[in-house]
Enzyme design. Sequence first.
Site, PDB file in Angstrom:
ATOM      1  N   GLY A 160      15.430  -9.677  -5.964  1.00 12.69           N
ATOM      2  CA  GLY A 160      15.524  -8.396  -6.652  1.00 12.69           C
ATOM      3  C   GLY A 160      15.727  -8.460  -8.150  1.00 12.69           C
ATOM      4  N   GLU A 161      15.550  -9.645  -8.762  1.00  9.90           N
ATOM      5  CA  GLU A 161      15.783  -9.757 -10.200  1.00  9.90           C
ATOM      6  C   GLU A 161      14.527 -10.137 -10.986  1.00  9.90           C
ATOM      7  OE1 GLU A 161      20.443 -10.604 -10.861  1.00  9.90           O
ATOM      8  OE2 GLU A 161      19.247 -12.436 -10.529  1.00  9.90           O
ATOM      9  N   GLU A 179       0.831  -1.201   0.000  1.00 11.32           N
ATOM     10  CA  GLU A 179       0.000   0.000   0.000  1.00 11.32           C
ATOM     11  C   GLU A 179       0.868   1.253   0.000  1.00 11.32           C
ATOM     12  OE1 GLU A 179      -0.422  -2.613   1.958  1.00 11.32           O
ATOM     13  OE2 GLU A 179      -2.259  -3.408   1.067  1.00 11.32           O
ATOM     14  N   ASN A 233       1.125  -9.942  -7.295  1.00  7.61           N
ATOM     15  CA  ASN A 233       0.765  -8.750  -8.065  1.00  7.61           C
ATOM     16  C   ASN A 233       0.875  -8.982  -9.581  1.00  7.61           C
ATOM     17  OD1 ASN A 233       0.585  -6.203  -9.196  1.00  7.61           O
ATOM     18  ND2 ASN A 233       1.814  -5.215  -7.637  1.00  7.61           N
ATOM     19  N   PRO A 234      -0.259  -9.017 -10.307  1.00  7.36           N
ATOM     20  CA  PRO A 234      -0.184  -9.207 -11.760  1.00  7.36           C
ATOM     21  C   PRO A 234       0.280  -7.970 -12.509  1.00  7.36           C
ATOM     22  CG  PRO A 234      -2.463  -8.845 -11.110  1.00  7.36           C
ATOM     23  CD  PRO A 234      -1.654  -8.906  -9.838  1.00  7.36           C
ATOM     24  N   PRO A 242      11.299 -18.866  -7.602  1.00 10.17           N
ATOM     25  CA  PRO A 242      10.489 -19.109  -6.403  1.00 10.17           C
ATOM     26  C   PRO A 242      10.316 -17.842  -5.573  1.00 10.17           C
ATOM     27  CG  PRO A 242      12.706 -19.949  -6.078  1.00 10.17           C
ATOM     28  CD  PRO A 242      12.613 -19.523  -7.523  1.00 10.17           C
TER      29      PRO A 242
END
Length: 441
Positions: free
Chosen positions: A320-321, A71, A345-346, A278
């Site tokens: 982070g990749e 958020e 999150n799409p 993963p």
Amino acid sequence: MSDTSQVRPTLLYHLYRGASTLLAPFVWSKVAGKLRQHGVAEARVRERLGHATLPRPTGRLVWFHAASVGESLSVLTLIHRLGEAAPDLEFLITSGTPTSADLIAKRLPPRTRHQFPPLDTGAAVSRFLDHWRPDLGIFVESELWPQMLVQARAAEVPLVLLNARLSPKSVANWTKRHATAQFLLDQFTLMLTQNAKTAVNLRAMGADPARLKEGSNLKALSDPLPVDQDTLAQVKEAIGARPVWVASSTHEGEEETVLAAHMALLAQHPDLLLLLAPRHPNRGDQLEAMIAEAGLTSIRRSRDALPRTSTQVYLADTLGEVGIWYTLCPLVFLGGSLRDIGGHNPFEVMQAGGAVLTGPGAYNFAESFAELIGIGAAKEVTSAETLATAVRTWLDEPHALDTARDRARGFLARQSDQMDQTVTALVELLPPRTGEPDDAG
């Protein structure tokens, strides 16, 4: 628009106020302990009691209150747009978790600062409001803290519920307490929902229909994930012309299904590469063994390895990749959805130009996925067989994948248009700049 005085405080609200006063020492001890464990400085810990660690800036101040990481980050794009529309505005973000504070600190827009929010007690909230004196208060998604809302409104701060999203359980619970829900919702001057369904739910809870508007989904407009261009180029070169698909943010109990789907796909696409990322990279050893047990070859990104011609699964067990993998391949299965986990999150996939496959367990994004599936920007799968079929369709029919990607881009464009309307609506709620006539604009 009705006067907030028409809806009176309920007995339940008064009981909550009394209980919050009695329980304040215990709540403070627990909250402060968590912040200290994270290494938060003592002065910043006391922000939870309403003691500010920064001065209030001069000029008009917009206060955003958000629950946690997602958020908090979702409002950054909106702050940029508001700052462009009204260059004199200053911004304050409050969020309760140390993780959100750390991430926000790295991405603060101009003229923006972060504080931890006050506990929802009379003294802490009063102290916070007396110092910051916000000109507009914006509560993101479903963060409804009763005393924070009531005291802010009593201080004549216009309040907005932004990106409103309520789970079916929350709606059911609040509907049973209709009078209290109506009282709390009546503190808001404006409620901007993610979709029409949420507007219906808020009306059922007692919201004034005149104050409800459908807004944009802020998470759909967050900044794209970071991409290291050198790594992207290296992996692209290593893969060459091979077809590839991505399974991202997978959880324990899902990789078996993903690997079974990949084995089925290899029968028709023997050079196909699965890029498996993963959700928790520390499961790399476990997944490497699982891949080998399935009879597939793999190489791990955590060992700085690049896929070879013989590699069937590229195990992207790094942090982070993910933005690199989404940029590399537009065909993405999002995990956390084949089991009852809630999904992921799409919009991060779509912002990189991709289309999404999801399982039925993505309830945290249920309303978004319903719309995305409805317009053809996403597909739902339920098993290894249906996952393999969906991937095969998009591999064998590039125009079908291109259509899905176009629908995803169209969705994001509509959210951007609605964002412009949101910015206009918020600016209209602000008091005029010093020296402006009241009817300016």
